[in-house]
Design a protein around this motif. Structure first.
Motif: not given
Length: 910
Positions: A536-557
Motif C-alpha cells: 500500500s502507499l502507506s508502506e512505501e516510506k517503510r520500504i525505502h527505509e528498509s532498503l536503505s538499511l540493506l544498502l548500508r549492510e551490503d554495498p554490492s546491492l
C-alpha cells in the motif's frame, strides 16, 4: 594414561601438563567453560604490547562446502567457548545464526567471533621464550566467510582487515574454482595463509593429489607439515603424522576429539612401518624446502651434522613462521584433518598461534590522503604529508582539475589523530539495532568519542562499544589498535567507510584528515535485478527505509527507481544474492512488500556520435527562479582508452571522470579558476555569489549521471558512452538566477536530448553481461559439459585446466610493492613433495600418480542470460558433482537476431 588438565586459576585454564609413558601416551584437550567476563579483556591489558602480540585476527576462506563452518564449530568447542558441537545440517552452529543460513546450510554473512587458544586468561606478562607460542593463551578474532560466488564481495570486505587466513580445501575435490578466486583476493592484501586439507575421512580423498594441485593452481610451495594416517596403510582415516615433531596423533572414532593418542617415531616403526617411512620422507622434504628460503635452518641443519631428523622442532616452527610472514616467500604451511570427525583441529589451532602474525607484524596498511598514497605508519610519522606537499608545490597551479591538499604544519595535524578505524561490515540486529564492525588500525577507539566519517564527512558519537562472539556480545570501554570490535548507535556509517577520532570538539578534523581513506574497495557492478512493490502507499516510506538499511549492510546491492513505471528496482550480484536480500527484506525487516521475478540487467550503447545539443533551463522552482544552460555531446567510449584521455592537458577541462563504464568530460572555456594560497578552495569571477567551481562541477556531473541512467530506445542504463558537457559562462550563466539545481537540470536535459538524437541517427544497441565462468567437473562429464556450453548456450571455451586472471572487479589493487602472482614463474609439481594416495593408479610414462577420476576445470565466456538456473542443469549433467563460479567479464553488444529474440521474450512474445 588419560591425564586431566591442570587448573591454574579459578577464572580459566593455563597450559596442560601430561606425562609420557614408555608405550602409550595421551593428551587430553580441555573442555573448560570460562565465565563470559574472561573473554572481555580490559583496556589496560589490551593496550599492553605483550597482549597485542598474543592476538590473532584471522579468517576462514574456502570454496563452498569445504567445511569452513564445521571447522569453526570445532575450534569454538575445543577452546571452551561452547558446550556442544554445532552441526550445519541441524542448523545449530554458532556462526551461521541467520535463519536463511540455517535453512540453507550455507554461510551468507561473515560472522566475527572471539575466543582464546589455549583456553585461559590472556595477560600481559612476558612469555617464556623456551616454550612455543601455543603454550600460553592467545586471543583469536576469527571471521567465518561465505564460500558461494554470489557473496564474493562479502569475502573481499572481510579479507582486507585480516592479518592471516586459513584456506580450507576439500580433500576429495581438491583446489576448486572459488578457492582460486579467494586465494588471489587474499594475495592482493598480502595476507599470510595456512592450508588445511579437510574431509580426508571421505571416500575418494586424495591428499597427495591436493598437495600437487596447491602448487600448480595456487602457485605456491606447500610445506607439508602433516600427512594423513590411514589405518594399516589403506584403512580408514584415523589421524595425522606430524612431520615437525616426528610423531603420530590418533583420534578415536566416534568421540568428541578431545583425547588424542600421541605415538612417537619408534612406536610408529613397530606398528605402522609404512607410515613411519613416509613421515621420515616428509621431514626431509620439509627441511629441504625451508633451506631454500631460510638461512637459519641451513645453519641448524649443519649443526645437526646434516641429519634432517635431528633438526629441533622449535627451529622448524620458527623457520616456518619466518617464511609464512615473508611476503616474498612462496612457502605455505599445509596441514591435514577431518573436522566433521573431530580430527586435526587442535593442531591447526596451535599452528594459527605459532605461525600466523600478530597485528604489529603485519604489513603497513595502505592509505590515501589527498592526492598521496602510502603506508599508515608513514602517515602517522608525518612523512607522507610532507611528500605530498612537495609534489603539490612542483605542480602547476593553473590546473584547476587537480585537487591538492596544502598543509603548512603536517605533523601538528597528524598529531591530533587519536584513532583510525575501518568499518568493514554493517549489520542490522533485531535487539541491538545497527552494529558497525570496525578494525582499529591506530590509537584506541573509546566509548563516547566523536568519530568523523571521511567518506561522507559526517561526525557521530560512539555511545556503545562491543566485543562480538557471533550473535552474542560483551560491552567494553575501548577497542585498541589491532583489534576488531563493534560500534553501536551510528546512524550514517556504511560498509567501507573510514572513521577517525581526533583531539578537540570541532565539527570536522584538521584539513588533511578529512580525505584519509583506509584500503578503499571497488564494488562490482550488479547484473540481476528484481522489482519491489509495497502492499500500500502507506508502506512505501517503510520500504525505502528498509532498503536503505540493506544498502548500508551490503554495498554490492543497488536500488534505483524506474522513471517510466515508477517501480523500485533492487539489483544484486547473482540469483542467490538477490533471493537472500529479498528474504531479509520481507522476513527479517518485516517489510510489507512483494517482489517480482529476478531479471537480468541489460545495458544500452551508442552506435555513433550525436550533438552538440544546447538546452536552456528557465523555470521557477519553489518560488525561486532558476535559469542555466549547457551543451552536450555524446559518443561511443572505450574504457581501455580512459587513462590516455585523462592525461590530456587542457585549460578548458574542468573535470574528467569515469562512472559505471561511462566517461563524463566537463569543459568550461573562459571560466577562470582561482585558488586561495594554502587552501583547496576554488573561486571564479565569472560565477555568481554562492556558486563556486566545485559546485558547478558536481551539478553538471549529477545531471549527466541522471540522463545516463536511462537509455533513449530500450530504457536500460547507458554503457560505454562519453558525455561531453560544455559550460560557456557568457551564454549559459545568468547571474544570480543560475543555481546549482538549474545547472544540474540543464545538463540532464541537454544529455537526454543528445541521446534522443541518436535514435534518428546512428542508433543504439542493447548490451548484455558476458560472464567469465569457471566450471569444475570430473573427467567423465567433461565432454557433455563442453558441448552444452559451446552449442546450447552460445558460449565459447577459453581454456581447459588453465588458470585465467581475475577481472578487475574481483580484487582491489594493492600497493606498488606487491608482486603480481602472474609475474612469478610456474611451479613444477614434480619438485613438490606429496605422499602417495591410497587407491591411486600410476600415470603412464610419468612420475606423478594420477587419480582414477581426475577433476577438470573449464573456463568459458557465456552470456549471463544462458547461465540463469544453470546449477541444476550442471548437476544433472555431472551426477551432482559439478560446480561453477562466475564473475562479470564485460558488457557486449548483442547481434541483431539475438536482440530481437530477447526483446520479444521481455515483451511476452515468443
Amino acid at each position: 594414561m588419560v591425564v586431566a588438565p591442570l587448573l591454574r586459576s579459578p577464572k580459566g585454564m593455563r597450559s596442560m601438563v601430561f606425562r609420557l609413558s614408555s608405550k602409550l601416551n595421551y593428551y587430553t584437550f580441555p573442555r573448560c567453560h570460562l565465565p563470559r567476563q574472561c573473554f572481555s579483556t580490559t583496556p589496560t591489558l589490551l593496550n599492553d604490547a605483550a597482549a597485542l602480540e598474543r592476538t590473532r585476527n584471522i579468517g576462514i576462506i574456502a570454496h563452498i562446502d569445504a567445511g569452513k563452518t564445521t571447522t569453526t564449530e570445532r575450534m569454538l568447542f575445543y577452546s571452551g567457548f561452547t558446550r556442544r558441537i554445532g552441526d550445519v545440517d541441524e542448523g545449530s552452529t554458532v556462526t551461521d545464526f541467520l535463519p536463511a543460513e540455517r535453512a540453507r546450510g550455507i554461510t551468507i554473512q561473515s560472522a566475527a567471533i572471539t575466543f582464546h587458544w589455549p583456553p585461559g586468561e590472556v595477560n600481559a606478562s612476558s612469555p617464556d621464550q623456551s616454550l612455543p607460542r601455543s603454550a600460553s593463551p592467545h586471543t583469536i578474532n576469527l571471521i567465518d566467510t561465505p564460500g558461494h560466488a554470489d557473496f564474493t564481495f562479502e569475502v573481499m570486505r572481510s579479507l582486507r582487515i585480516l592479518d592471516g587466513a586459513v584456506c580450507i580445501l576439500d580433500g576429495v575435490a581438491g583446489v576448486e574454482a572459488q578457492t582460486e578466486q579467494v586465494w588471489h583476493q587474499a594475495s592482493t592484501y598480502r595476507i599470510p595463509r595456512l592450508i588445511y586439507v579437510n574431509k580426508l575421512d571421505r571416500d575418494g580423498a586424495a591428499f597427495g593429489r591436493t598437495v600437487r594441485e596447491v602448487s600448480s593452481r595456487l602457485g605456491v610451495y606447500p610445506a607439508v607439515c602433516q600427512i594423513p594416517w590411514f589405518d594399516r596403510g589403506n584403512g580408514p582415516f584415523v589421524g595425522v603424522a606430524d612431520a615437525i615433531h616426528l610423531q603420530g596423533l590418533r583420534w578415536k572414532e566416534g568421540e568428541d576429539g578431545r583425547t588424542v593418542k600421541m605415538v612417537d617415531l619408534q612406536q610408529l616403526d613397530a606398528e605402522e612401518q609404512l607410515l613411519a617411512q613416509e613421515l621420515r620422507r616428509a621431514r626431509i622434504a620439509l627441511v629441504e624446502l625451508l633451506s631454500e628460503y631460510d638461512d637459519h635452518i641451513v645453519e641448524k641443519f649443519f649443526e645437526c651434522e646434516e641429519d634432517h631428523l635431528a633438526v629441533p622442532p622449535s627451529d622448524i616452527v620458527d623457520s616456518l613462521r619466518r617464511c609464512t610472514l615473508d611476503p616474498t616467500s612462496r612457502i605455505v604451511p599445509l596441514f591435514a584433518g577431518a573436522s566433521f570427525r573431530n580430527m586435526g583441529v587442535q593442531p591447526l589451532l596451535d599452528a594459527i598461534v605459532n605461525l600466523l602474525p600478530s597485528p604489529p607484524e603485519t604489513p603497513d596498511p595502505e592509505v590515501s590522503i589527498g592526492g598521496a598514497k602510502g603506508g599508515l605508519r608513514r602517515l602517522l610519522s608525518g612523512d607522507l604529508i610532507v611528500e605530498q606537499n612537495e609534489k603539490a608545490a612542483s605542480l602547476s597551479k593553473g590546473k584547476a582539475k587537480k585537487r591538492l591538499v596544502q598543509q603548512t604544519n603536517p605533523k601538528e595535524a597528524i598529531g591530533k589523530l587519536q584513532s583510525c578505524a575501518l568499518a568493514f561490515k554493517v549489520v542490522n540486529d533485531a535487539k541491538r539495532g545497527v552494529l558497525v564492525y570496525v578494525r582499529v588500525y591506530s590509537g584506541s577507539l573509546d566509548r563516547n568519542s566523536l568519530l568523523f566519517n571521511t567518506n561522507i564527512h559526517v561526525s557521530e558519537r560512539a555511545p556503545r562499544l562491543l566485543k562480538m562472539y557471533a550473535n552474542d556480545a560483551v560491552e567494553v570501554d575501548s577497542i585498541p589498535a589491532g583489534h576488531i570490535g563493534v560500534v553501536v548507535g551510528l546512524k550514517h556509517a556504511r560498509t567501507g567507510d573510514t572513521l577517525v577520532s581526533y583531539a578537540g570538539n570541532k565539527a570536522s578534523p584538521p584539513e588533511p584528515l578529512t580525505t584519509l581513506q583506509l584500503r578503499p574497495i571497488d564494488v562490482p557492478p550488479p547484473v540481476f535485478f528484481t522489482s519491489v512493490e509495497p502492499h500500500s502507499l502507506s508502506e512505501e516510506k517503510r520500504i525505502h527505509e528498509s532498503l536503505s538499511l540493506l544498502l548500508r549492510e551490503d554495498p554490492s546491492l543497488h536500488v534505483n527507481i524506474d522513471e517510466e513505471s515508477g517501480q523500485t528496482l533492487l539489483s544484486g550480484m547473482g540469483e542467490l544474492h538477490l533471493e537472500i536480500a529479498r528474504d531479509r527484506l520481507i522476513n527479517d525487516l518485516k517489510a510489507k512488500a512483494s517482489t517480482g521475478q529476478i531479471e537480468i540487467g541489460y545495458r544500452e550503447a551508442a552506435l555513433g556520435k550525436a550533438g552538440p545539443v544546447t538546452k536552456i533551463f528557465d523555470k521557477e522552482i519553489a518560488g525561486r527562479r532558476g535559469k542555466a544552460g549547457c551543451t552536450a555531446t555524446v559518443e561511443p567510449f572505450d574504457s581501455k582508452d580512459a587513462e590516455s584521455e585523462q592525461a590530456v592537458s587542457d585549460e578548458a577541462v574542468l573535470h574528467i571522470g569515469s562512472h559505471d563504464g561511462n566517461q563524463i568530460v566537463i569543459l568550461a572555456p573562459g571560466l577562470q579558476v582561482d585558488r586561495a594560497p594554502n587552501s583547496d578552495e576554488e573561486t571564479s569571477p565569472f560565477l555568481p555569489p554562492g556558486l563556486d567551481p566545485a559546485m558547478v562541477r558536481a551539478s553538471l556531473q549529477n545531471g549527466a549521471l541522471a540522463a545516463l541512467a536511462r537509455g533513449p530506445q530500450f530504457t536500460y542504463p547507458m554503457h560505454n558512452v562519453r558525455v561531453t558537457l560544455t559550460l560557456d559562462p557568457s551564454a549559459h550563466v545568468f547571474g544570480n538566477e543560475t543555481t546549482a539545481s538549474a545547472l544540474s537540470t540543464a545538463a540532464r536535459q541537454a544529455t537526454a536530448a543528445a541521446f534522443r538524437d541518436l535514435i534518428s541517427g546512428a542508433g543504439t544497441a542493447m548490451m548484455e553481461p558476458v560472464m567469465n565462468v569457471i566450471i569444475s567437473v570430473d573427467e567423465a562429464s567433461l565432454g557433455s559439459v563442453v558441448h552444452d556450453i559451446s552449442s546450447s548456450r552460445g558460449g565459447h571455451i577459453v581454456s581447459l585446466d588453465e588458470e585465467v586472471p581475475l577481472s578487475a572487479t574481483d580484487a582491489s589493487p594493492t600497493s606498488d610493492t606487491a608482486v603480481s602472482e602472474d609475474q612469478l614463474p610456474a611451479i613444477d609439481p614434480r619438485r613438490v613433495y606429496a605422499p602417495p594416495d591410497p587407491f591411486e593408479s600410476p600415470s603412464v610414462g610419468g612420475d606423478i600418480p594420477v587419480a582414477t577420476s581426475r577433476p577438470r576445470t573449464i573456463t568459458a565466456k557465456v552470456p549471463l542470460k544462458e547461465m540463469v538456473g544453470y546449477l541444476k542443469h550442471l548437476r544433472s549433467l555431472t551426477a551432482g558433482r559439478g560446480t561453477f563460479v562466475m564473475s562479470v567479464d564485460r558488457f557486449e553488444n548483442m547481434t541483431a537476431p539475438r536482440q530481437k529474440a530477447v526483446l520479444a521474450e521481455l515483451r511476452g512474445g515468443f
